[in-house]
Design a protein around this motif. Structure first.
Motif, mmCIF file in Angstrom:
data_model
loop_
_atom_site.group_PDB
_atom_site.id
_atom_site.type_symbol
_atom_site.label_atom_id
_atom_site.label_comp_id
_atom_site.label_asym_id
_atom_site.label_seq_id
_atom_site.Cartn_x
_atom_site.Cartn_y
_atom_site.Cartn_z
ATOM 1 N N LYS A 197 53.505 57.441 54.924
ATOM 2 C CA LYS A 197 53.234 56.430 55.941
ATOM 3 C C LYS A 197 51.841 55.855 55.704
ATOM 4 O O LYS A 197 50.866 56.600 55.597
ATOM 5 C CB LYS A 197 53.312 57.080 57.312
ATOM 6 N N ALA A 198 51.753 54.555 55.597
ATOM 7 C CA ALA A 198 50.456 53.903 55.396
ATOM 8 C C ALA A 198 49.598 54.081 56.642
ATOM 9 O O ALA A 198 50.089 54.027 57.765
ATOM 10 C CB ALA A 198 50.662 52.438 55.086
ATOM 11 N N LYS A 199 48.313 54.244 56.441
ATOM 12 C CA LYS A 199 47.382 54.436 57.545
ATOM 13 C C LYS A 199 46.583 53.155 57.738
ATOM 14 O O LYS A 199 45.497 53.001 57.202
ATOM 15 C CB LYS A 199 46.490 55.620 57.263
ATOM 16 N N PHE A 200 47.108 52.218 58.499
ATOM 17 C CA PHE A 200 46.479 50.924 58.669
ATOM 18 C C PHE A 200 45.327 50.955 59.667
ATOM 19 O O PHE A 200 44.480 50.074 59.645
ATOM 20 C CB PHE A 200 47.521 49.887 59.102
ATOM 21 N N HIS A 201 45.262 51.932 60.530
ATOM 22 C CA HIS A 201 44.168 52.015 61.495
ATOM 23 C C HIS A 201 42.827 52.150 60.776
ATOM 24 O O HIS A 201 41.796 51.681 61.268
ATOM 25 C CB HIS A 201 44.376 53.181 62.460
ATOM 26 N N ILE B 61 41.795 50.517 58.330
ATOM 27 C CA ILE B 61 41.287 49.191 57.972
ATOM 28 C C ILE B 61 40.388 48.632 59.075
ATOM 29 O O ILE B 61 39.432 47.912 58.791
ATOM 30 C CB ILE B 61 42.470 48.243 57.678
#
Length: 78
Positions: free
Chosen positions: A3-7, A9
């Motif tokens: 799962k990508a961790k976009f937070h 960014i």
């Protein structure tokens, strides 16, 4: 599949100003160790999980040391 961790960014500009290039603070290597730690607690009796995990890691380190050709110095023998 991960799962990508976009937070992350959201905080990236602040981290770059504070710590420099973003390449230097990758966490994947350390986060993957959580799986190792979790697997080490599978056989714990849950009474002292830190102690059980520490003992398991120490035993594994001893085996790795011996298998790689390491020895221990015994000061009582010559």
């Amino acid at each position: 599949l991960t799962k990508a961790k976009f937070h992350f960014i959201v905080h990236l500009p602040m981290f770059i100003r504070r710590f420099g290039s973003a390449i230097l603070f990758s966490t994947e290597r350390y986060e993957s160790f959580n799986g190792v730690y979790h697997l080490s607690s599978v056989y714990s009796n849950r009474q002292a999980p830190s102690r059980d995990t520490c003992r398991l890691f120490a035993e594994q380190d001893n085996v790795k040391h011996v298998v790689s050709g390491g020895t221990w110095h015994d000061s009582t023998t010559q």
